[in-house]
Scaffold this motif. Structure first.
Motif, PDB file in Angstrom:
ATOM      1  N   GLU A 156      -0.992 -10.473  -5.740  1.00 40.78           N
ATOM      2  CA  GLU A 156      -0.503 -10.447  -7.119  1.00 40.78           C
ATOM      3  C   GLU A 156       0.972 -10.042  -7.112  1.00 40.78           C
ATOM      4  O   GLU A 156       1.316  -8.877  -7.328  1.00 40.78           O
ATOM      5  N   PRO A 157       1.876 -11.002  -6.869  1.00 40.97           N
ATOM      6  CA  PRO A 157       3.300 -10.693  -6.805  1.00 40.97           C
ATOM      7  C   PRO A 157       3.794 -10.043  -8.092  1.00 40.97           C
ATOM      8  O   PRO A 157       3.252 -10.271  -9.173  1.00 40.97           O
ATOM      9  N   GLY A 158       4.844  -9.231  -7.960  1.00 39.86           N
ATOM     10  CA  GLY A 158       5.429  -8.645  -9.157  1.00 39.86           C
ATOM     11  C   GLY A 158       6.138  -7.335  -8.865  1.00 39.86           C
ATOM     12  O   GLY A 158       6.337  -6.944  -7.718  1.00 39.86           O
ATOM     13  N   TYR A 159       6.532  -6.674  -9.945  1.00 40.37           N
ATOM     14  CA  TYR A 159       7.281  -5.425  -9.828  1.00 40.37           C
ATOM     15  C   TYR A 159       6.309  -4.234  -9.867  1.00 40.37           C
ATOM     16  O   TYR A 159       5.235  -4.303 -10.466  1.00 40.37           O
ATOM     17  N   VAL A 160       6.706  -3.159  -9.194  1.00 39.11           N
ATOM     18  CA  VAL A 160       5.911  -1.920  -9.185  1.00 39.11           C
ATOM     19  C   VAL A 160       6.869  -0.781  -9.486  1.00 39.11           C
ATOM     20  O   VAL A 160       7.967  -0.705  -8.905  1.00 39.11           O
ATOM     21  N   ILE A 161       6.470   0.115 -10.384  1.00 36.82           N
ATOM     22  CA  ILE A 161       7.320   1.249 -10.764  1.00 36.82           C
ATOM     23  C   ILE A 161       6.722   2.533 -10.229  1.00 36.82           C
ATOM     24  O   ILE A 161       5.510   2.780 -10.351  1.00 36.82           O
ATOM     25  N   HIS A 162       7.554   3.346  -9.600  1.00 35.45           N
ATOM     26  CA  HIS A 162       7.135   4.637  -9.057  1.00 35.45           C
ATOM     27  C   HIS A 162       7.907   5.733  -9.811  1.00 35.45           C
ATOM     28  O   HIS A 162       9.118   5.898  -9.599  1.00 35.45           O
TER      29      HIS A 162
END
Length: 336
Positions: free
Chosen positions: A329-335
């Motif tokens: 599931e490609p995409g952005y991840v926020i930490h």
């Protein structure tokens, strides 16, 4: 009027510089009527709504792929860009211009007006589609329109691992396998795989895709006009990732593995003085399709700002990391 003549007229409307939305709406409706009438696909069938999932994203189910035509500006700008790219190349080529179209969907929507306008001596295409129902449909549509002379080959394969036949050089790579935020679908791995196999001067459509981390003044954004400078309602904090025709050099991606690949990661700081005036943290998808043809903020479903967080009365710095990954599931991840 024949289907070919109607498609020629559709192409001439899409090529216009200005946007007459009443005309464009009618044109899209006419286009849908033609494509739907030429295909035997039952778009209400649940089987045709099933997406195909891979280790680097998903390919849309046939019904969802067909519905992409409804995004008026998206369809118009992409088709216009293909016309523009062909005209840019025509004087330089003594052979037909060869387009590799990855992810055709059931109708090859972005090329039918092209085939209706140019002869097979001017433009040819390789049509690449992984979804079996869409693949069968696009062959049927091309056959019924009498456009077989334009086709170099049909390829029912995964574009992220597809090997280009070097016998006929590719002049344009065309792929519109994307969603807002470059999430879920395979646009990035498809682009990187195909770019690895062609010369650097090959035209890529879309020419540039990027994700910008921004702060919006939501009220100013909602009240903007066409002439409002973006800086009046938006601050760009950083660019998370940009995909263009040299990105395969920057991003080395093995599409055969199941491991998560982080292509980019940025640390973002939001200052209180910025958040006071621009209170909404968003991700904005930037799109240059070809040359001056761009899809601007909120002109299409592809460029609607993705709201991440609203800051209320922030008095301290806010730091976080944001990354862009490729996996199932490609995409952005926020930490945070």
């Amino acid at each position: 009027m024949s289907h070919k003549a109607i498609l020629q007229n559709i192409g001439s409307i899409f090529k216009k510089e200005e946007n007459d939305f009443l005309e464009l709406t009618q044109t899209i409706n006419n286009y849908k009527e033609i494509t739907y009438s030429l295909s035997d696909i039952n778009l209400e069938n649940e089987a045709n709504r099933a997406d195909i999932h891979f280790n680097n994203g998903k390919a849309l189910g046939t019904a969802w792929a067909a519905m992409c035509i409804d995004d008026i500006i998206r369809t118009k700008i992409f088709v216009k860009s293909v016309f523009n790219a062909i005209e840019t190349l025509k004087e330089k080529k003594s052979r037909p211009i060869h387009i590799l179209y990855a992810g055709t969907g059931p109708f090859a929507t972005l090329l039918l007006p092209i085939f209706a306008t140019y002869s097979p001596k001017e433009v040819k295409a390789t049509l690449l589609e992984i979804n079996q129902e869409s693949f069968d449909s696009v062959k049927q549509v091309i056959s019924k329109l009498g456009f077989e002379g334009h086709i170099v080959s049909y390829e029912n394969e995964d574009a992220t691992t597809f090997t280009i036949d070097k016998a006929i050089p590719v002049d344009i790579i065309l792929s519109e396998t994307l969603q807002c935020g470059l999430v879920k679908e395979q646009q990035v791995p498809i682009t990187l795989n195909l770019l690895n196999q062609v010369p650097k001067n090959t035209i890529l459509i879309p020419e540039m895709l990027a994700l910008d981390v921004c702060l919006l003044n939501l009220k100013a954004y909602e009240n903007r006009t066409e002439t409002t400078p973006e800086t009046d309602y938006c601050i760009v904090l950083d660019r998370l990732i940009e995909i263009n025709n040299t990105s395969n050099i920057e991003f080395q991606l093995d599409n055969t593995t199941t491991e998560t690949k982080i292509l980019s990661e940025k640390e973002i700081t939001v200052l209180p003085k910025e958040a006071t005036q621009f209170e909404t943290l968003v991700l904005i998808t930037r799109m240059t399709i070809f040359g001056d043809n761009k899809i601007k903020i909120n002109e299409s479903g592809l460029t609607v700002p993705i709201i991440i967080q609203v800051f209320n009365n922030q008095t301290t710095e806010k730091k976080f990391k944001i990354s862009y990954k490729i996996d199932s599931e490609p995409g952005y991840v926020i930490h945070w």
